[in-house]
Motif scaffolding. Sequence first.
Motif, mmCIF file in Angstrom:
data_model
loop_
_atom_site.group_PDB
_atom_site.id
_atom_site.type_symbol
_atom_site.label_atom_id
_atom_site.label_comp_id
_atom_site.label_asym_id
_atom_site.label_seq_id
_atom_site.Cartn_x
_atom_site.Cartn_y
_atom_site.Cartn_z
ATOM 1 N N THR A 56 0.851 -1.196 0.000
ATOM 2 C CA THR A 56 0.000 0.000 0.000
ATOM 3 C C THR A 56 0.879 1.235 0.000
ATOM 4 O O THR A 56 1.806 1.349 0.817
ATOM 5 C CB THR A 56 -0.923 0.013 1.233
ATOM 6 N N ARG A 57 0.629 2.118 -0.967
ATOM 7 C CA ARG A 57 1.418 3.351 -1.047
ATOM 8 C C ARG A 57 0.477 4.507 -1.371
ATOM 9 O O ARG A 57 -0.341 4.402 -2.279
ATOM 10 C CB ARG A 57 2.478 3.209 -2.147
ATOM 11 N N GLY A 58 0.626 5.579 -0.627
ATOM 12 C CA GLY A 58 -0.217 6.759 -0.855
ATOM 13 C C GLY A 58 -1.696 6.421 -0.797
ATOM 14 O O GLY A 58 -2.484 6.935 -1.601
ATOM 15 N N GLY A 59 -2.039 5.500 0.079
ATOM 16 C CA GLY A 59 -3.443 5.124 0.239
ATOM 17 C C GLY A 59 -3.945 4.156 -0.833
ATOM 18 O O GLY A 59 -5.097 3.741 -0.809
ATOM 19 N N VAL A 60 -3.087 3.811 -1.769
ATOM 20 C CA VAL A 60 -3.520 2.874 -2.827
ATOM 21 C C VAL A 60 -2.939 1.496 -2.521
ATOM 22 O O VAL A 60 -1.740 1.353 -2.253
ATOM 23 C CB VAL A 60 -3.007 3.332 -4.217
ATOM 24 N N LYS A 61 -3.818 0.488 -2.603
ATOM 25 C CA LYS A 61 -3.339 -0.876 -2.346
ATOM 26 C C LYS A 61 -3.031 -1.561 -3.684
ATOM 27 O O LYS A 61 -3.900 -1.694 -4.549
ATOM 28 C CB LYS A 61 -4.398 -1.658 -1.567
ATOM 29 N N TYR A 62 -1.775 -1.952 -3.847
ATOM 30 C CA TYR A 62 -1.372 -2.661 -5.064
ATOM 31 C C TYR A 62 -1.415 -4.159 -4.780
ATOM 32 O O TYR A 62 -0.977 -4.593 -3.713
ATOM 33 C CB TYR A 62 0.029 -2.212 -5.491
ATOM 34 N N TYR A 105 5.173 -4.793 -4.247
ATOM 35 C CA TYR A 105 4.783 -4.216 -5.544
ATOM 36 C C TYR A 105 5.350 -2.794 -5.607
ATOM 37 O O TYR A 105 5.191 -2.018 -4.664
ATOM 38 C CB TYR A 105 3.250 -4.176 -5.607
ATOM 39 N N GLY A 106 6.028 -2.459 -6.692
ATOM 40 C CA GLY A 106 6.542 -1.097 -6.859
ATOM 41 C C GLY A 106 7.920 -0.865 -6.250
ATOM 42 O O GLY A 106 8.420 0.265 -6.272
#
Length: 596
Positions: free
Chosen positions: A394-400, A570-571
């Motif tokens: 999860t980055r910047g509130g987005v879950k990958y 992820y990322g």
Amino acid sequence: MATFAPSTHCPSSSPYSNDSSVINRFHQRVALSSIRPKQCRPRKLSLQQSSRPKAVQLQDGASTKKASSAKSDGVVNILKDGILSVPPVTPPEESIDVAKFDYDKENSTVSITVVGASGDLAKKKIFPALFALYYEGCLPKHFTIFGYARSKMSDAELRTMVSKTLTCRIDKRENCGEKMDQFLERCFYHSGQYDSQENFLELDKKLKEHEDGRVANRLYYLSIPPNIFIDAVKCASKSASAANGWTRVIVEKPFGRDSESSAALTRSLKQYVDEDQIFRIDHYLGKELVENLSVLRFSNLIFEPLWSRQYIRNVQFIFAEDFGTEGRGGYFDNYGIIRDIMQNHLLQILALFAMETPVSLDAEDIRNEKVKVLRSMRPLQLDDVVIGQYKSHTRGGVKYPAYTDDKTVPNDSLTPTFAAAALFIDNARWDGVPFLMKAGKALHDRRAEIRVQFRHVPGNLYNKNIGTDVDLATNELVIRVQPDEAIYLKINNKVPGLGMRLDRSNLNLLYAARYAKEIPDAYERLLLDAIEGERRLFIRSDELDAAWSLFTPVLTELEKKKIVPEYYPYGSRGPVGSHYLAARYKVRWGDVGSEQ
Ligand SMILES: NC(=O)C1=CN([C@@H]2O[C@H](COP(=O)(O)OP(=O)(O)OC[C@H]3O[C@@H](n4cnc5c(N)ncnc54)[C@H](OP(=O)(O)O)[C@@H]3O)[C@@H](O)[C@H]2O)C=CC1
Ligand SMILES: O=C1O[C@H](COP(=O)(O)O)[C@@H](O)[C@H](O)[C@H]1O
């Protein structure tokens, strides 16, 4: 036993066996020079000295005669850097058309059938590439495109589907809409099963109507899952091969999943087609900078003499995508990143990078050298491989998502979505030089590049100005295949001023800055080559065997031992294991750090 009708351009026997190869090469050369329209002739050596304003083109030997004749035509300027230039000249419309269609003998035609036309690759790559070729005037005058798949569709529905994917590569290209309409008028659809000879007979009937009694050449693009390749080739061969022209089949990867299945696939294909009718596509070979690799090596004096263990410390082949297997998890889980990227795309680039100088630019000469270097390689050892799999982050509130979040992937899948490997070429040129590969999905950026790290300068007078990390001061040549195609060389130079401080700078050829023209998609180049019978960028069966021999043992071991991949978010930049692997061979990945 092949049942396809023999090619009119090339004899149907193996292109690299005894006498027929000579005849074949002769035919190919004649075919190339006579049918490719002028602006689609990348094979012809042409040195363009400057692109803006348009420079005098020095073709085949860079003759001054040409340059001076251009001068006599009118305005020639000598630019500051000594480059001859003339303002861009647009020949009258009519003369362009004559040049474009000088190969269009009225009595021959090419039919291109996209088998699996309803699928992802057809929509994403094949139809757009065919349209781009049409737009550029690179398709023959008489051509027809057929989509073939099980889905029910009318011609009009196919056209609507295709039109949604077509764009002019550059927004402001002239007459785009008009060209698109003309192109779509030449597209048709036939619905059928892949294993039905009867359905292919119906296709044959339709093709004949369009061929209208001309010499008929037929190209089948197998854009379907590999388990139905053989059925489709069998039916096309038995029921819809060209009666009096050539018939060719483009086969998409995967070409098997190990040595055995690949050999079985080739054997089955050869029941219905000859090797010289099979065009095994590896779209990385159609990428501009991969094509340029040989030009860089063999047409610049400064590189080839350095191209060996004497000057090169290590070579790195890096592939990264900043997205996961989205939508293709079902396919991917059966293959994994080593089969998806390393065994084909990266290894093909490695072969071009490391091969000896071919006798000529002829397809067979180049492929002979590629096979030789692949056969000189040590099979990959398990110890020299690191595997990884992406996990959710999860980055910047987005879950990958994690790889295993894909519904088509089993929850306990051990399939690698990342791998790093150290390979070696046991020949005189490359003895002891590590060739490192790294490929991964769901990483922090998207890139494909070759990095060549040179040795240290012996007895370097400036060592004390360099600091303790001498590795950082070695030259590095980077060939960035994508994005932002570029070739740059890292050098050391003095920071201007009264002191003596060294700096590291790039001698940079950035394609976007150097060339106004957009770079064609790899599929355009490869489709055009297949139409013309140019095999240089397609994989020969012995190359494929050699490639699988390198990777099959380690793939079997990984699967037998159920080696658990190192999980990476992820990322991220991927598993740290890849750094340990590189460090074992005293290598640092070139894509890490602030100055890449
Ligand atoms: N997509 C990509 O980015 C890439 C794809 N490839 C390769 O290209 C080929 C085509 O890929 P792609 O377009 O993604 O494939 P798709 O899964 O989209 O399949 C293409 C077409 O084949 C038919 N099809 C699909 N599954 C089956 C099945 N089990 N049995 C019979 N027919 C089937 C479907 O057409 P219908 O139902 O209408 O008959 C489908 O539209 C594959 O070999 C793939 O590995 C290679 C590189 C990249
Ligand atoms: O063959 C494949 O290539 C693509 C990457 O191709 P690119 O031209 O977009 O770099 C990759 O995503 C896919 O997994 C693989 O099958």
